[in-house]
Design a protein around this motif. Sequence first.
Motif, PDB file in Angstrom:
ATOM      1  N   GLY A   1       0.606  -8.239   7.836  1.00  0.00           N
ATOM      2  CA  GLY A   1       1.295  -6.699   7.543  1.00  0.00           C
ATOM      3  C   GLY A   1       0.018  -6.703   6.595  1.00  0.00           C
ATOM      4  O   GLY A   1      -0.084  -4.914   6.526  1.00  0.00           O
TER       5      GLY A   1
ATOM      6  N   VAL B   1      -2.624  -1.942   7.068  1.00  0.00           N
ATOM      7  CA  VAL B   1      -2.697  -0.980   5.203  1.00  0.00           C
ATOM      8  C   VAL B   1      -3.452  -0.823   5.224  1.00  0.00           C
ATOM      9  O   VAL B   1      -4.132   0.672   4.118  1.00  0.00           O
TER      10      VAL B   1
ATOM     11  N   ARG C   1       1.101   1.247  -3.212  1.00  0.00           N
ATOM     12  CA  ARG C   1       1.559   0.115  -3.394  1.00  0.00           C
ATOM     13  C   ARG C   1       3.009  -0.105  -2.643  1.00  0.00           C
ATOM     14  O   ARG C   1       3.459  -1.259  -2.183  1.00  0.00           O
ATOM     15  N   ARG C   2       3.658   0.653  -2.196  1.00  0.00           N
ATOM     16  CA  ARG C   2       4.824   1.362  -1.712  1.00  0.00           C
ATOM     17  C   ARG C   2       4.538   0.516  -0.348  1.00  0.00           C
ATOM     18  O   ARG C   2       5.392   0.528   0.693  1.00  0.00           O
ATOM     19  N   ALA C   3       3.467   1.326   0.651  1.00  0.00           N
ATOM     20  CA  ALA C   3       3.236   0.705   2.140  1.00  0.00           C
ATOM     21  C   ALA C   3       2.940  -0.923   2.463  1.00  0.00           C
ATOM     22  O   ALA C   3       3.792  -1.698   2.666  1.00  0.00           O
TER      23      ALA C   3
ATOM     24  N   THR D   1       4.240  -3.396  -0.262  1.00  0.00           N
ATOM     25  CA  THR D   1       5.071  -3.692  -0.245  1.00  0.00           C
ATOM     26  C   THR D   1       6.367  -3.853   0.818  1.00  0.00           C
ATOM     27  O   THR D   1       6.656  -4.663   1.217  1.00  0.00           O
ATOM     28  N   ASP D   2       6.424  -2.818   1.587  1.00  0.00           N
ATOM     29  CA  ASP D   2       7.001  -2.657   2.655  1.00  0.00           C
ATOM     30  C   ASP D   2       6.413  -3.217   4.012  1.00  0.00           C
ATOM     31  O   ASP D   2       7.202  -4.180   4.586  1.00  0.00           O
ATOM     32  N   ALA D   3       4.755  -3.118   4.034  1.00  0.00           N
ATOM     33  CA  ALA D   3       4.492  -4.421   5.144  1.00  0.00           C
ATOM     34  C   ALA D   3       4.473  -6.502   5.340  1.00  0.00           C
ATOM     35  O   ALA D   3       4.571  -7.245   5.737  1.00  0.00           O
ATOM     36  N   THR D   4       4.582  -6.386   3.864  1.00  0.00           N
ATOM     37  CA  THR D   4       4.376  -7.408   3.347  1.00  0.00           C
ATOM     38  C   THR D   4       6.130  -7.729   2.934  1.00  0.00           C
ATOM     39  O   THR D   4       6.172  -9.562   2.238  1.00  0.00           O
ATOM     40  N   ARG D   5       7.208  -6.841   3.105  1.00  0.00           N
ATOM     41  CA  ARG D   5       8.141  -7.440   2.696  1.00  0.00           C
ATOM     42  C   ARG D   5       8.027  -8.052   0.375  1.00  0.00           C
ATOM     43  O   ARG D   5       9.511  -8.651   0.801  1.00  0.00           O
ATOM     44  N   GLY D   6       7.299  -7.456   0.515  1.00  0.00           N
ATOM     45  CA  GLY D   6       7.759  -7.572  -1.086  1.00  0.00           C
ATOM     46  C   GLY D   6       7.379  -8.640  -1.780  1.00  0.00           C
ATOM     47  O   GLY D   6       6.975  -9.217  -2.947  1.00  0.00           O
TER      48      GLY D   6
END
Length: 193
Positions: free
Chosen positions: A140, A144, A177-179, A181-186
């Motif tokens: 992921g 990004v 950062r948000r992208a 977090t979403d792409a790697t499930r945190g």
Amino acid sequence: MRTIAEPYTYAEEIKKSRFIAHAAPVETPEEAMAFLEAVRDPQATHNCWAYKIGQAYRFSDDGEPGGTAGQPILRAIEGQGLDHVMVVVTRYFGGIKLGAGGLVRAYGGVAATCLRQAPKREVRPQVPVQLSVPFEAMGGVYPVLERFAVTKEAERYTQAGLELALRLDAADLEAFRRALTDATRGKARVWVE
């Protein structure tokens, strides 16, 4: 932030004195001083200069009466909303004294014309970012990285996963950062160096 795109030179004769303005984009005070040494003419009457790099600035009248050369050059830089710029104005005396007001107008005017004519570019402030992601979440990350047009400065594989040193537009940091977090499930960790 706006700066000039490349070194630029402008010359003008004012009451038989020749004024030559050399401007260049610079990143550090040391780079500004190196530019001064590269363009200064020891045979000239004066080599006056100013630079502005963020909050740092400096100027020199190089033997002209105080406040008649360096400050007007600095005001020309600031008046055009430019940053990370060095301007050196070299004067070859032509035999006619200009007076304090004439010197201010000559140095400031030549510097301003040089900067007005120089090609400009927008520079967005960048921040160094470190990214750590475990192997199972790496898939992921790359989309990004492409979406945010980051610059990859270093890549290192560890036993736990991948570590990247990146450079990114400062304004995009939180969205990046948000992208991630979403792409790697945190699972990705991002921090600024």
